[in-house]
Design an enzyme around this catalytic site. Structure first.
Site, PDB file in Angstrom:
ATOM      1  N   HIS A  31      -5.640  -6.355 -16.462  1.00  0.00           N
ATOM      2  CA  HIS A  31      -4.989  -4.936 -17.064  1.00  0.00           C
ATOM      3  C   HIS A  31      -4.568  -6.497 -18.708  1.00  0.00           C
ATOM      4  CE1 HIS A  31      -4.675  -4.380 -13.107  1.00  0.00           C
ATOM      5  NE2 HIS A  31      -4.431  -2.492 -13.830  1.00  0.00           N
ATOM      6  N   HIS A 265      -4.211  -0.420 -20.535  1.00  0.00           N
ATOM      7  CA  HIS A 265      -3.087  -0.592 -19.578  1.00  0.00           C
ATOM      8  C   HIS A 265      -3.760  -1.672 -18.241  1.00  0.00           C
ATOM      9  CE1 HIS A 265      -0.508  -0.558 -15.981  1.00  0.00           C
ATOM     10  NE2 HIS A 265      -1.123  -0.226 -15.159  1.00  0.00           N
ATOM     11  N   GLU A 415      15.110   1.688   3.910  1.00  0.00           N
ATOM     12  CA  GLU A 415      14.378   0.290   4.874  1.00  0.00           C
ATOM     13  C   GLU A 415      13.592  -0.394   3.628  1.00  0.00           C
ATOM     14  OE1 GLU A 415      15.644   3.978   7.526  1.00  0.00           O
ATOM     15  OE2 GLU A 415      15.000   3.690   5.419  1.00  0.00           O
ATOM     16  N   HIS A 477      11.496  11.055  16.028  1.00  0.00           N
ATOM     17  CA  HIS A 477      12.317  10.010  15.959  1.00  0.00           C
ATOM     18  C   HIS A 477      11.351   8.604  17.246  1.00  0.00           C
ATOM     19  CE1 HIS A 477      15.381  11.129  13.698  1.00  0.00           C
ATOM     20  NE2 HIS A 477      16.626  10.240  13.605  1.00  0.00           N
TER      21      HIS A 477
END
Length: 671
Positions: A31, A265, A415, A477
Site C-alpha cells: 500500500h 491505495h 463489546e 442468548h
C-alpha cells in the site's frame, strides 16, 4: 520560535515516501498511497514531538505511536529505520517476504518499535484508548509530587476506514467520556477508499461526531504542511481534559500520476508510476531505496534525543526509589508483568468441602475479589453486565475522570471496543486487564480476541451465561457454536470449569498464562461443588483434563468426558452405570488447548487409546469432539438453536439428563 530547514525537511519526507514506494515495488504488493500522503505529518511528529529511544523500544515513559491504518506499514518501517531502531535497509528490502522483519501489516513482537498488531481497521484506535486508560491508571497510582514517572502521550494515525469501522466509534465515545487528554489521534482524511471516493459510502461530519463525543477537534488542517501539523500537535498537547482529534487533509499517493485515486491505495505504482513520482518530487531514479546521508544523519539524532530523555527519566527514578522505595519496586514489578508474592493467598479456602452449590460466575466473582486484594495490577470490567457477570471489584472504585485510580472499568454496551481497549491496556503494561460479557456476545468482540492471541498478550475474558441452561432469554442468548469457534483460535486458551473449585484453578491458569489470552466460560445456574476428598483435586485443570472419578481400578469399560456444567451430569450418569456393574471413568476436560499440550503419555493415561467406548457431553455443538471420542464414540451436544424455557426444562428436552446419558451408554455398549 524554533526554526526548521525546509529543504532538509522535504528531503526527509521524500525519503520516507520513496522507501515505501520502492519496498512495495520490489515486493510487487503493498500500500504505497497512504505513506506517500502522510509522510509529512508522520515526520513532523517523530522528528519534533515524539519522545522515544530507538535503542530501547520498551522504555516505559516513551510516547506510544499506533498505526491504526496498518496497511500503511511501510510508513512505520521507514520511520523506524530512519530514526535508528534495530531495523536495517535490507529488512526494508525484504518487505512482505518469507521470514522478514517487515511483514505486510505491523506485528507486535516481530519488529522493534511496533507497539501493537494492526491491519483490521479500527483495532489500533481501540488499542490506543486502552493504552491511554492504562497510562492514566499507572500515573494515578505511582506519580508523586516532583516525580511524574508516567507522563507521555499516545499518538494514533487513523484512516477513513478506521473512522468507518464501528469499533472506533465505540472506543472514541468512551475516550471522550473518560476525558483521556493523553490521547492524540491524527485522522488522515484523504477522501479515498479502495473503491474510489469516500463519498460513495461515507459523508458524515467526522469533526462534529468527535465534538459530540467530547473530544477537542483540530482542523481540518493541511496534513502535508509541516508548519500546520506542528501547530496542531502543540495545540493538542496543551489540552489535558479531552482527547484530541487532528483532522489532516492529505493527498493519497502524492506525486504519482494516479494520486488522489483508489488506484494508489493497495497496489504498487508500477515501474512507470514510480518513475513519474520520483520525477515529480525531484527524487533520484537510481539507486532504489536511496536515503541521502544528510537525511540519515538528521533523523538518527532521535537516538541521542531518546537516550538523553531516558537518562533524565532514570535519574528521576533513582530519586523516586529513595523517596518511595516500595512504590518503585511495585512499579517495576507491574511493568514486568510479575505476580506479587502470595498472589494466590486465600484462594484455597474459598470453597471447602461441603460448600453449597454455586454458579461458576458467582464463584469467579469471589475469586476476582480474593485476587484483587493481592494483585494491585488487576483491573477490568464488563460491557454493562458487571452485576450479571459478577466482575466488580468490591471497594475497587470506578475508573473515571474523578477517580483515575479506580479499578472497575465500565465499558458500556461496547463489546468490540471493550476487547480492543483491553488489548491496549495489556500492551501498555503495568495492569492485568479482564473483560466480561455473556458468551453469546463474544461474537461482538471476536476480532480483538484473535489479535490478542496473535500478539500473545495476557488478557482474561470472562464469559458467563454459557449454555441453554440460561433459560428463558431464549436462543438469541444461548450460545451453541461459540465454544468451538473460540477453541479454534490459535494461542487462545478457553477454559470451561466444572464447579467452583475448578473456577479457582481456571483463574490461576489465566493469570499464569503470559503468552496469550484466556477465556473463562462460566454458568448462570448453580452447580454442585464437587467433593474433592472423594474425587480428584481440581488442580488437574492446569493440565487441561484429568480423571475426575472412576468406579473401579483398572482400565475402564467406558469413559464419559465432559466440560463445565455437564461434568456433574456425567458424574451422576457414571454412578448409575457403575451401579449396573460397569467400570466407568469420568473425565473433566475443561481446556482442550492445555490438554493437547500435554505429553502423549499423560493424555493416554487420561484417555487410554484401548478404550473405544467414549461419550462426550457438552451443551454446545458436538463438532470437534471427534478428536477425543474417536470413530466409535458418541458426542452428545446440540446441533441446533436453543429455546426459551427454564434451564432445567431445556436440559431435559435436549437430552442433557443422567437418564439419557445412561441410555446412550447402554446402547453404545450393546446392552
Amino acid at each position: 520560535m524554533k526554526t526548521y530547514d525546509a529543504h532538509l525537511d522535504e528531503l526527509c519526507i521524500n525519503a520516507i515516501r520513496f522507501l515505501a514506494v520502492d519496498a512495495v515495488e520490489q515486493a510487487k504488493s503493498g500500500h504505497p498511497g497512504t505513506p506517500m500522503g502522510t509522510a509529512a505529518l508522520a515526520y513532523t511528529l517523530w522528528d519534533r514531538f515524539m519522545k522515544y529511544n530507538p535503542h530501547d523500544p520498551q522504555w516505559p515513559n516513551r510516547d506510544r505511536f499506533i498505526l491504526s491504518a496498518g496497511h500503511a506499514s511501510m510508513l512505520l518501517y521507514a520511520l523506524l529505520y530512519l530514526t535508528g531502531y534495530d531495523l536495517t535497509l535490507d529488512d526494508i528490502k525484504q518487505f512482505r517476504q518469507w521470514g522478514s522483519r517487515t511483514p505486510g501489516h505491523p506485528e507486535f513482537g516481530h519488529t522493534p518499535g511496533v507497539e501493537v498488531t494492526t491491519g483490521p481497521l479500527g483495532q489500533g484506535f481501540g488499542n490506543s484508548v486502552g493504552m491511554a486508560v492504562a497510562a492514566r491508571s499507572m500515573a494515578c497510582h505511582f506519580n508523586r509530587p516532583n516525580y511524574a514517572v508516567v507522563e507521555h502521550f499516545i499518538y494514533v494515525l487513523a484512516s477513513d476506514g478506521d473512522m468507518e469501522e464501528g469499533v472506533s466509534s465505540e472506543a472514541a465515545s468512551l475516550a471522550g467520556t473518560l476525558q483521556l487528554g493523553n490521547l492524540i489521534v491524527f485522522y488522515d482524511d484523504n477522501e479515498i477508499s479502495i473503491e474510489g471516493s469516500t463519498d460513495a459510502a461515507f459523508r458524515e461530519n467526522v469533526g462534529a461526531r468527535f465534538t459530540a463525543y467530547g473530544w477537542q477537534v483540530i482542523g481540518p488542517i493541511d496534513g502535508m504542511n509541516t508548519i500546520e501539523v506542528d501547530a496542531a500537535i502543540g495545540q493538542a498537547q496543551i489540552e489535558t481534559a479531552r482527547p484530541s482529534l487532528i483532522i489532516c487533509r492529505t493527498t493519497i499517493g502524492y506525486g504519482s500520476p494516479e494520486q488522489a485515486t483508489g488506484k494508489v491505495h493497495g497496489e504498487p505504482l508500477g515501474a512507470e508510476g514510480a518513475t513519474a513520482a520520483k520525477h515529480n518530487l525531484g527524487w533520484p531514479l537510481e539507486p532504489t531505496f536511496y536515503v541521502p546521508d544528510e537525511v540519515l544523519q538528521h533523523m538518527r539524532q532521535a537516538v541521542e534525543r531518546g537516550e538523553s530523555a531516558e537518562r533524565a527519566w532514570q535519574q528521576q527514578m533513582e530519586g523516586y526509589a529513595k523517596d518511595y522505595p516500595e512504590l518503585a519496586i511495585q512499579f517495576n514489578a507491574q511493568l514486568r508483568g510479575e505476580l506479587p508474592a502470595g498472589w494466590d493467598h486465600g484462594l484455597a479456602e474459598l470453597f471447602p468441602a461441603g460448600s453449597k452449590a454455586v454458579a461458576t460466575r458467582s464463584a469467579s466473582g469471589k475469586v476476582i475479589n480474593a485476587l484483587a486484594k493481592n494483585i494491585p495490577a488487576l483491573m477490568g470490567g464488563a460491557g454493562d453486565l458487571a452485576p450479571s457477570t459478577k466482575t466488580l471489584i468490591d471497594d475497587g472504585g470506578d475508573f473515571s475522570v474523578e477517580e483515575p485510580c479506580g479499578r472497575n472499568m465500565h465499558f458500556g454496551v461496547r463489546e468490540h471496543a471493550m476487547g480492543s481497549i483491553a488489548n491496549g491496556m495489556a500492551r501498555y503494561g503495568g495492569v492485568i486487564p479482564y473483560t466480561a460479557t455473556f458468551l453469546i456476545f463474544s461474537d461482538y468482540m471476536r476480532p480483538p480476541m484473535r489479535l490478542a492471541a496473535l500478539m500473545g498478550i495476557r488478557v482474561v475474558h470472562v464469559f458467563t451465561h454459557d449454555s441453554i441452561a440460561l433459560g428463558e432469554d431464549g436462543p438469541t442468548h444461548q450460545p451453541i457454536e461459540q465454544l468451538l469457534g473460540l477453541r479454534s483460535v490459535p494461542n487462545y486458551t478457553l477454559i470451561r470449569p466444572a464447579d467452583a473449585t475448578e473456577t479457582v484453578e481456571a483463574w490461576k491458569a489465566a493469570l499464569l498464562n503470559t503468552t496469550g489470552p484466556t477465556g473463562l466460560v462460566l454458568t448462570r445456574q448453580n452447580l454442585p461443588v464437587i467433593d474433592r476428598t472423594t474425587h480428584a483435586p481440581a488442580n488437574g485443570l492446569q493440565r487441561g483434563g484429568y480423571v475426575l472419578w472412576q468406579s473401579a481400578d483398572g482400565i475402564p469399560q467406558i469413559m464419559l468426558i465432559a466440560t463445565g456444567s455437564e461434568v456433574s451430569l456425567a458424574l451422576a450418569a457414571g454412578e448409575r452405570l457403575a451401579g449396573d456393574g460397569m467400570n466407568v471413568r469420568v473425565v473433566s476436560l475443561p481446556c482442550w488447548a492445555l490438554f493437547d499440550k500435554q505429553p502423549t503419555d499423560y493424555r493416554d493415561s487420561v484417555l487410554p487409546p484401548q478404550v473405544r467406548a467414549r461419550i462426550s457431553i457438552e451443551a454446545a455443538t458436538p463438532m470437534g469432539w471427534e478428536r477425543y471420542v474417536g470413530p466409535d464414540g458418541i458426542a452428545l451436544g446440540i446441533d441446533h438453536f436453543g429455546s426459551s424455557a427454564p434451564g432445567p426444562v431445556n436440559y431435559e428436552k435436549f437430552g442433557f439428563t443422567p437418564e439419557h446419558v445412561v441410555e446412550v451408554a447402554m446402547s453404545l455398549m450393546g446392552r
